[in-house]
Scaffold this motif. Structure first.
Motif, PDB file in Angstrom:
ATOM      1  N   LEU A  30       0.818  -1.205   0.000  1.00  0.00           N
ATOM      2  CA  LEU A  30       0.000   0.000   0.000  1.00  0.00           C
ATOM      3  C   LEU A  30       0.853   1.257   0.000  1.00  0.00           C
ATOM      4  O   LEU A  30       1.915   1.306   0.623  1.00  0.00           O
TER       5      LEU A  30
ATOM      6  N   VAL B 248      -6.013   0.257   8.652  1.00  0.00           N
ATOM      7  CA  VAL B 248      -6.462  -0.251   7.353  1.00  0.00           C
ATOM      8  C   VAL B 248      -7.330  -1.489   7.554  1.00  0.00           C
ATOM      9  O   VAL B 248      -6.985  -2.391   8.322  1.00  0.00           O
TER      10      VAL B 248
ATOM     11  N   VAL C 253      -9.148  -4.586   5.384  1.00  0.00           N
ATOM     12  CA  VAL C 253      -9.135  -5.296   4.102  1.00  0.00           C
ATOM     13  C   VAL C 253     -10.131  -6.443   4.197  1.00  0.00           C
ATOM     14  O   VAL C 253     -10.132  -7.192   5.185  1.00  0.00           O
TER      15      VAL C 253
ATOM     16  N   THR D 257       0.960  -7.864   4.255  1.00  0.00           N
ATOM     17  CA  THR D 257      -0.465  -8.057   3.961  1.00  0.00           C
ATOM     18  C   THR D 257      -0.576  -8.907   2.699  1.00  0.00           C
ATOM     19  O   THR D 257       0.081  -8.613   1.690  1.00  0.00           O
TER      20      THR D 257
ATOM     21  N   PHE E 246     -10.589  -2.175   0.268  1.00  0.00           N
ATOM     22  CA  PHE E 246      -9.658  -1.525   1.191  1.00  0.00           C
ATOM     23  C   PHE E 246     -10.280  -0.232   1.706  1.00  0.00           C
ATOM     24  O   PHE E 246     -10.828   0.560   0.937  1.00  0.00           O
TER      25      PHE E 246
ATOM     26  N   THR F  48      -9.763   5.407   0.391  1.00  0.00           N
ATOM     27  CA  THR F  48     -10.085   4.189  -0.353  1.00  0.00           C
ATOM     28  C   THR F  48      -9.153   4.142  -1.566  1.00  0.00           C
ATOM     29  O   THR F  48      -8.490   5.141  -1.886  1.00  0.00           O
TER      30      THR F  48
ATOM     31  N   ASN G  64     -12.905   0.742  -5.137  1.00  0.00           N
ATOM     32  CA  ASN G  64     -13.099  -0.617  -4.640  1.00  0.00           C
ATOM     33  C   ASN G  64     -14.072  -1.353  -5.553  1.00  0.00           C
ATOM     34  O   ASN G  64     -14.968  -0.739  -6.127  1.00  0.00           O
TER      35      ASN G  64
ATOM     36  N   LEU H 249      -3.824   4.383  -2.091  1.00  0.00           N
ATOM     37  CA  LEU H 249      -4.994   4.895  -1.377  1.00  0.00           C
ATOM     38  C   LEU H 249      -5.050   6.415  -1.503  1.00  0.00           C
ATOM     39  O   LEU H 249      -4.034   7.095  -1.372  1.00  0.00           O
TER      40      LEU H 249
END
Length: 307
Positions: A28, A54, A56, A87, A100, A140, A145, A164
């Motif tokens: 990220l 965060v 997910v 992640t 996310f 986001t 998303n 993001l």
């Protein structure tokens, strides 16, 4: 939209049902949504002291929960985010979609997406630390998303980068002072600026970034003039309506003189989220002030109003 409920946890790094063996990793980064006048602390980049939370999840997965809950990410001040542990996308033979959501500053108790949480600004924002702790931000993926991931068995393609886009949720109040005729700008050094009895706590729902009821009125110190060449201070409060006749600014000079400003009896001031309200206050004798307001910054809304 997320449809699941997450159990509370105070861990920095909460994960459920994730097998990391041979799974593809997600990296990220972030950028701050800016406008023509996005300046000052966290105006166009996150301060390195800011921690993000965060979430997910795999959308519409009602059988086995997969996801990360309030995962703790640091940032380097230039957009790169770093978790305490990697992640991963879920192990799958098929391509997957993930959603996310990020927010800042990180709170250990924010572990349920679709339940309102209490967020409170600092009542002393005269330091960068107090200001940053008050700057509620929401993000986001820049491209929206869900994020689609193509499963790869090629070691060179097992990482996907997701950017993001973070935006400010609260109202920014900026005040520039102009000295009275009896003083020079040097006479304003040491002046302390407060917002009077404004709402300091707001309900915040992480699932959609919405803000609700504003409560807990208190005085908020937004700054102290430290230089004769910079007579501007800024602070953050939840979006709210300041009713007519309400005291709004209090300026206390180093010599003890106090100047106050109240919203006129014919005016109601409605403060929107993500907007900067820039007031210019000309101090006159006998506690008299003359104030204008310009709305700029953050969402490109502008216009000048004499209050």
């Amino acid at each position: 939209m997320f449809s699941f409920v997450m159990l509370s946890s105070c861990s920095h790094d909460n994960e459920t049902g994730i097998s990391q063996l041979s799974a593809d990793e997600v990296r990220l980064s972030c950028e701050v949504a800016t406008s023509r006048a996005a300046t000052g602390v966290q105006g166009n980049a996150l301060d390195p002291s800011t921690i993000l939370g965060v979430f997910v999840s795999q959308p519409e997965n009602n059988t086995t929960f997969y996801g990360y809950v309030n995962k703790y990410y640091t940032n380097d001040g230039v957009g790169n985010l770093e978790p305490l542990s990697p992640t991963y996308f879920p192990l799958s033979n098929d391509d997957v979609d993930l959603e996310f959501i990020a927010y800042a500053p990180w709170h250990t108790t924010y572990s349920i997406l679709n339940q309102p949480h209490n967020f409170a600004v600092q009542t002393d924002q005269s330091t960068s630390e107090g200001y940053i702790k008050s700057d509620l931000m929401y993000g986001t993926p820049k491209n929206g998303n869900p994020v689609h991931h193509v499963i790869s068995h090629d070691p060179a393609n097992k990482t996907q980068n997701v950017v993001l886009s973070m935006r400010h949720l609260l109202s920014k109040i900026t005040l520039t002072l102009e000295p009275p005729s009896t003083l020079t700008a040097d006479g304003l050094v040491g002046a302390r600026v407060k917002l009077k009895q404004v709402g300091t706590q707001v309900k915040f729902t992480i699932a959609d970034g919405s803000l609700g009821e504003v409560t807990v009125p208190a005085d908020v110190l937004i700054g102290e003039i430290s230089s004769a060449t910079d007579l501007t201070v800024s602070g953050l409060i939840p979006p709210q309506t300041v009713v007519s006749g309400s005291a709004f600014f209090e300026v206390t000079l180093a010599n003890g003189d106090v100047y106050e400003y109240a919203i006129p009896s014919t005016t109601t001031l409605t403060l929107g989220g993500g907007r900067n309200y820039h007031f210019k206050m000309k101090l006159k004798s006998a506690n008299k002030t003359e104030v204008t307001m310009t709305i700029v910054d953050w969402v490109d809304v502008e216009g000048e109003y004499t209050l």
